[in-house]
Enzyme design. Structure first.
Site, PDB file in Angstrom:
ATOM      1  CG  HIS A 118      19.864  10.697  -2.448  1.00 32.88           C
ATOM      2  ND1 HIS A 118      20.624  11.019  -1.347  1.00 32.88           N
ATOM      3  CD2 HIS A 118      19.141  11.808  -2.732  1.00 32.88           C
ATOM      4  CE1 HIS A 118      20.366  12.266  -0.985  1.00 32.88           C
ATOM      5  NE2 HIS A 118      19.472  12.767  -1.808  1.00 32.88           N
TER       6      HIS A 118
ATOM      7  CG  HIS B 185      18.322  14.584  -4.759  1.00 31.66           C
ATOM      8  ND1 HIS B 185      17.562  14.539  -3.619  1.00 31.66           N
ATOM      9  CD2 HIS B 185      17.497  14.233  -5.774  1.00 31.66           C
ATOM     10  CE1 HIS B 185      16.316  14.184  -3.928  1.00 31.66           C
ATOM     11  NE2 HIS B 185      16.260  13.978  -5.223  1.00 31.66           N
TER      12      HIS B 185
ATOM     13  CG  ASP C  65      22.363  18.348  -2.378  1.00 32.06           C
ATOM     14  OD1 ASP C  65      21.655  17.616  -3.091  1.00 32.06           O
ATOM     15  OD2 ASP C  65      22.137  18.535  -1.168  1.00 32.06           O
ATOM     16  CG  HIS C  66      23.456  14.023  -1.820  1.00 31.33           C
ATOM     17  ND1 HIS C  66      23.496  13.542  -0.536  1.00 31.33           N
ATOM     18  CD2 HIS C  66      22.499  14.990  -1.824  1.00 31.33           C
ATOM     19  CE1 HIS C  66      22.593  14.172   0.205  1.00 31.33           C
ATOM     20  NE2 HIS C  66      21.976  15.056  -0.559  1.00 31.33           N
TER      21      HIS C  66
ATOM     22  CG  HIS D 142      15.259  12.283   0.324  1.00 31.82           C
ATOM     23  ND1 HIS D 142      14.741  13.544   0.463  1.00 31.82           N
ATOM     24  CD2 HIS D 142      16.376  12.415  -0.454  1.00 31.82           C
ATOM     25  CE1 HIS D 142      15.499  14.403  -0.203  1.00 31.82           C
ATOM     26  NE2 HIS D 142      16.495  13.751  -0.772  1.00 31.82           N
TER      27      HIS D 142
ATOM     28  CG  ASP E  12      19.401  14.542   1.593  1.00 30.09           C
ATOM     29  OD1 ASP E  12      20.345  14.845   2.347  1.00 30.09           O
ATOM     30  OD2 ASP E  12      19.202  15.107   0.497  1.00 30.09           O
TER      31      ASP E  12
ATOM     32  CG  HIS F 192      21.260  18.748   3.996  1.00 31.73           C
ATOM     33  ND1 HIS F 192      21.661  19.772   3.163  1.00 31.73           N
ATOM     34  CD2 HIS F 192      20.873  17.733   3.192  1.00 31.73           C
ATOM     35  CE1 HIS F 192      21.521  19.387   1.903  1.00 31.73           C
ATOM     36  NE2 HIS F 192      21.052  18.152   1.891  1.00 31.73           N
TER      37      HIS F 192
HETATM   38 ZN   LIG Z   1      18.312  14.568  -1.573  1.00 35.91          ZN
END
Ligand SMILES: [Zn+2]
Length: 257
Positions: free
Chosen positions: A59, A61, A63-64, A114, A131, A169
């Site tokens: 996805h 976001h 941090d990905h 998410h 996530d 995570h």
């Molecule tokens: Zn995320």
């Protein structure tokens, strides 16, 4: 032996505070999942003396995805992801990918919740869940709904019990504190708490984890269990009827925990 290459190996690359970037390594292909940072990926590939074959993204976001541009520039490799990722191959879920050099095919799962367009990747017995599913927990609802996330977790629960889950995570210990609050008498929660304490104490990851184990202590995979339902109703002080309402209240409880 097999001319197509050696079996899959998965390297754990820690990033930021508590992210993992997963790097799949075969003799003829290397694939990275959710490279939020390019540097740990480049360092690992330099050590292996291999280029990068492909990037899989669950996805959009930051941090990905924040490492993607640098990796594409360095390795000219294709990017697979949904429409909110600058991908060469746009996916919706349901596709089967044949990545050049990779021994096993990649099955793409649509697992919204998410985010409304979250993907997961199943490679052999390994599920890269982004996530959506964490050990002892699940992702927060950003622009997806509780019903979507409940359906997505049910879809994952229908996979073979020995499936290995690779989330993005290291939230396991925090999630287990919540699992303990929901089901104080669940001995599987206590066992996982002890196991996680030992692993983290040695500086090791608690991941991946088998689906069969998650079903024993992850409250978000157990929202239909009577013990979990009673705990939710006691927490909010009223009774509920619909599965999705139990799930939504469980998610809200965790958000405020
Ligand atoms: Zn995320």
């Amino acid at each position: 032996m097999c001319s197509r290459g050696k079996l899959l190996q998965v390297l754990t690359l820690p990033a930021f505070n508590d992210n993992y970037i997963w790097l799949l390594v075969e003799s003829t292909a290397t694939v990275v999942v959710d490279p939020g940072d390019a540097q740990p990926v480049i360092a690992a590939l330099d050590e292996l003396q291999k280029p990068l074959s492909a990037i899989l993204v669950t996805h959009h976001h930051w941090d990905h995805v924040d490492g993607i541009a640098e990796l594409v520039e360095k390795y000219q490799c294709p990017v697979y992801g949904n429409t909110r990722v600058s991908a060469d191959y746009l996916l919706q879920g349901g596709e089967t990918l044949d990545i050049a050099g990779l021994l096993q095919k990649v099955q793409v799962l649509s697992v919204p919740g998410h985010t409304s367009d979250h993907l997961a990747y199943l490679i052999g017995e390994r599920l890269f869940s982004g996530d959506t599913l964490f050990s002892a927990g699940c992702g927060k609802l950003f622009d997806g709904t509780a019903q979507q996330l409940l359906n997505s977790l049910e879809q994952i629960c229908a996979l073979p019990e020995q499936t290995l889950i690779y989330p993005t995570h290291e939230y396991t210990q925090n999630n287990l504190r919540f699992a303990k609050a929901v089901e104080p008498d669940n001995v599987w929660v206590d066992q996982r708490i002890e196991q996680a304490l030992q692993l983290r104490g040695q500086g090791l990851t608690t991941l991946p984890v088998r689906l069969v184990d998650e079903k024993r202590y992850n409250p978000f995979l157990r929202s239909r269990e009577n013990s979990v339902k009673v705990a939710i109703e006691n927490h909010i002080g009223r009774s509920l009827n619909q599965d999705v309402d139990f799930f939504a209240e469980l998610r809200r409880w965790k958000d405020n925990f």
